[in-house]
Design an enzyme around this catalytic site. Structure first.
Site, PDB file in Angstrom:
ATOM      1  N   CYS A   1     -16.069   3.050  -0.498  1.00  0.00           N
ATOM      2  CA  CYS A   1     -15.386   2.421   0.920  1.00  0.00           C
ATOM      3  C   CYS A   1     -14.783   2.930   1.946  1.00  0.00           C
ATOM      4  O   CYS A   1     -13.863   1.440   2.598  1.00  0.00           O
ATOM      5  CB  CYS A   1     -14.036   2.535   0.276  1.00  0.00           C
ATOM      6  SG  CYS A   1     -12.954   3.655  -0.142  1.00  0.00           S
TER       7      CYS A   1
ATOM      8  N   GLN B   1     -10.080  -2.850  -3.410  1.00  0.00           N
ATOM      9  CA  GLN B   1     -11.593  -2.451  -2.628  1.00  0.00           C
ATOM     10  C   GLN B   1     -12.454  -2.661  -3.632  1.00  0.00           C
ATOM     11  O   GLN B   1     -14.253  -3.006  -3.798  1.00  0.00           O
ATOM     12  CB  GLN B   1     -11.366  -0.206  -2.406  1.00  0.00           C
ATOM     13  CG  GLN B   1     -12.477  -0.052  -2.408  1.00  0.00           C
ATOM     14  CD  GLN B   1     -12.601  -0.607  -0.747  1.00  0.00           C
ATOM     15  OE1 GLN B   1     -12.250  -0.760   0.643  1.00  0.00           O
ATOM     16  NE2 GLN B   1     -14.114  -1.300  -0.676  1.00  0.00           N
TER      17      GLN B   1
ATOM     18  N   ARG C   1       1.026  -1.186  -0.195  1.00  0.00           N
ATOM     19  CA  ARG C   1      -0.614   0.163  -0.143  1.00  0.00           C
ATOM     20  C   ARG C   1       0.688   1.111   0.035  1.00  0.00           C
ATOM     21  O   ARG C   1       1.075   1.373   0.799  1.00  0.00           O
ATOM     22  CB  ARG C   1      -1.160  -0.294   1.542  1.00  0.00           C
ATOM     23  CG  ARG C   1      -2.267   0.731   1.272  1.00  0.00           C
ATOM     24  CD  ARG C   1      -2.576   1.100   3.093  1.00  0.00           C
ATOM     25  NE  ARG C   1      -3.831   1.938   2.758  1.00  0.00           N
ATOM     26  CZ  ARG C   1      -4.712   2.435   2.469  1.00  0.00           C
ATOM     27  NH1 ARG C   1      -5.503   1.069   1.659  1.00  0.00           N
ATOM     28  NH2 ARG C   1      -6.242   3.601   2.888  1.00  0.00           N
TER      29      ARG C   1
ATOM     30  N   ARG D   1     -13.711  -7.540   2.691  1.00  0.00           N
ATOM     31  CA  ARG D   1     -12.495  -6.935   1.862  1.00  0.00           C
ATOM     32  C   ARG D   1     -11.877  -8.410   2.349  1.00  0.00           C
ATOM     33  O   ARG D   1     -10.730  -8.775   1.564  1.00  0.00           O
ATOM     34  CB  ARG D   1     -11.840  -5.724   2.784  1.00  0.00           C
ATOM     35  CG  ARG D   1     -12.372  -4.320   2.211  1.00  0.00           C
ATOM     36  CD  ARG D   1     -11.771  -4.325   0.942  1.00  0.00           C
ATOM     37  NE  ARG D   1     -10.339  -4.410   0.966  1.00  0.00           N
ATOM     38  CZ  ARG D   1      -9.532  -3.248   1.074  1.00  0.00           C
ATOM     39  NH1 ARG D   1     -10.229  -1.806   0.911  1.00  0.00           N
ATOM     40  NH2 ARG D   1      -8.375  -3.353   0.813  1.00  0.00           N
TER      41      ARG D   1
ATOM     42  N   HIS E   1      -7.070   1.528  -6.954  1.00  0.00           N
ATOM     43  CA  HIS E   1      -7.375   0.878  -5.262  1.00  0.00           C
ATOM     44  C   HIS E   1      -8.068  -0.832  -5.916  1.00  0.00           C
ATOM     45  O   HIS E   1      -9.129  -1.047  -5.943  1.00  0.00           O
ATOM     46  CB  HIS E   1      -8.110   1.435  -4.318  1.00  0.00           C
ATOM     47  CG  HIS E   1      -8.145   0.845  -3.082  1.00  0.00           C
ATOM     48  ND1 HIS E   1      -7.682  -0.687  -2.973  1.00  0.00           N
ATOM     49  CD2 HIS E   1      -8.504   1.346  -2.672  1.00  0.00           C
ATOM     50  CE1 HIS E   1      -7.905  -0.212  -1.912  1.00  0.00           C
ATOM     51  NE2 HIS E   1      -7.960   0.527  -0.839  1.00  0.00           N
TER      52      HIS E   1
ATOM     53  N   ASP F   1     -16.378   8.950  -1.578  1.00  0.00           N
ATOM     54  CA  ASP F   1     -15.064   8.572  -1.090  1.00  0.00           C
ATOM     55  C   ASP F   1     -15.047  10.052  -0.433  1.00  0.00           C
ATOM     56  O   ASP F   1     -15.730  10.703  -0.809  1.00  0.00           O
ATOM     57  CB  ASP F   1     -14.397   8.686  -1.911  1.00  0.00           C
ATOM     58  CG  ASP F   1     -12.772   7.475  -1.670  1.00  0.00           C
ATOM     59  OD1 ASP F   1     -12.741   7.113  -0.202  1.00  0.00           O
ATOM     60  OD2 ASP F   1     -12.373   7.477  -2.463  1.00  0.00           O
TER      61      ASP F   1
END
Length: 310
Positions: A266, A137, A107, A294, A134, A225
């Site tokens: 998310c 996700q 990450r 996830r 991403h 987001d």
């Protein structure tokens, strides 16, 4: 080498196969305590190294839990604790990790770091988030959407507000899986031209407008987001909030979607900025299903990277 770098790297069939495996893995765990391994423990003896340049809750915990439930082990490395944070090249770091681990999940900020790890590690590399995309996700998002809507193809998804890494991966997924994606965002916050061109070449139905209500009207799912990140200064934060407040997901905006529309985010969320508390804490919200998924989606990604059936 079966890496997991971007949604665009996969075919529709490969994505659907991974989603089917995530669904099977979730169903098989019904009633089991979180610490219990899956019955087959297919990754016994495997080591996943996880590198974090950015803070993480869901990515860190979901990959750790997923790997342990699959029978494997994890090792967490914060970038500041590594020689990578003291000037060692990403190429040398990748070669070392390739000798000591079975896979790497990272990450990081720059997308070039993920691609360099993939080029030099000699083991599978998973994109746990970069400034560009991403994909992990999105796998959990797709699983959640299918659970609540029964299908993916033909759905209309509305994205409102700032467009960043999650949006880019969603554009790729929508184009490959036959969903219409309507993006409502002001100028300066809209997706990059390159990903829109790629999606349209794939036959994707991607619509970009400046009006939030137009984007949301008749949608099956509304998504957004966060608008503010740690690298934004105070002046920029104020400007962004002013620019994006007309795109806040309020009960009134949700009412423009279908009556049974769901809301996804998310996380982490900032109530009162990109979404009203009444929406994210209301009956249409499935954000905590997303967070849980996830784990299951990450399992499917891990099994893909290790070349195991599923």
């Amino acid at each position: 080498m079966p890496h997991f770098i971007d949604i665009a790297d996969f075919s529709r069939e490969a994505l659907l196969d991974m989603l089917a495996e995530a669904k099977r893995r979730k169903a098989a765990r019904a009633g089991l305590p979180k610490g219990a391994a899956d019955a087959d423990a297919p990754l016994a003896g495997r080591m996943l190294v996880m590198i974090f340049e950015k803070p993480s809750t869901r990515t860190r915990v979901s990959f750790d839990v997923a790997m342990r439930q699959l029978g494997g082990q994890t090792l967490v490395l914060n970038a500041g604790d590594m020689q990578l944070g003291r000037g060692e090249t990403i190429e040398d770091t990748a070669r070392v990790l390739g000798r000591m681990a079975d896979a790497v999940m990272a990450r990081v900020h720059g997308h070039d770091k993920i691609t360099a790890l993939a080029d030099f590690a000699g083991i599978p590399v998973i994109n746990g988030l970069t400034d560009l995309s991403h994909p992990c996700q999105i796998m959990a998002d797709l699983q959640t959407l299918e659970e609540h809507k029964g299908q993916l193809q033909g759905l209309t998804i509305a994205w409102v507000g700032d467009c960043a890494n999650v949006t880019r991966s969603w554009i790729e997924a929508a184009a490959l899986l036959g969903m219409q994606l309507r993006i409502g965002a002001p100028k300066g916050y809209q997706p990059e031209d390159d990903v829109l061109a790629w999606a349209r070449e794939k036959g994707g139905d991607i619509i970009v407008v400046e009006d939030a209500e137009e984007a949301v009207r008749g949608a099956d799912c509304v998504m957004t987001d966060t608008w503010i990140s740690m690298h934004h200064g105070e002046e920029e934060k104020e400007r962004r909030i002013t620019d994006l407040m007309p795109y806040q997901v309020t009960p009134e905006l949700m009412a423009r979607a279908k009556p049974d529309a769901i809301f996804m985010h998310c996380l982490p969320a900032h109530r009162g900025e990109e979404v009203a508390a009444e929406v994210i804490d209301g009956p249409a919200s499935v954000v905590f299903d997303e967070a849980e998924n996830r784990i299951h989606a990450q399992k499917a990604v891990l099994l893909h990277c290790f070349g195991l059936p599923g």
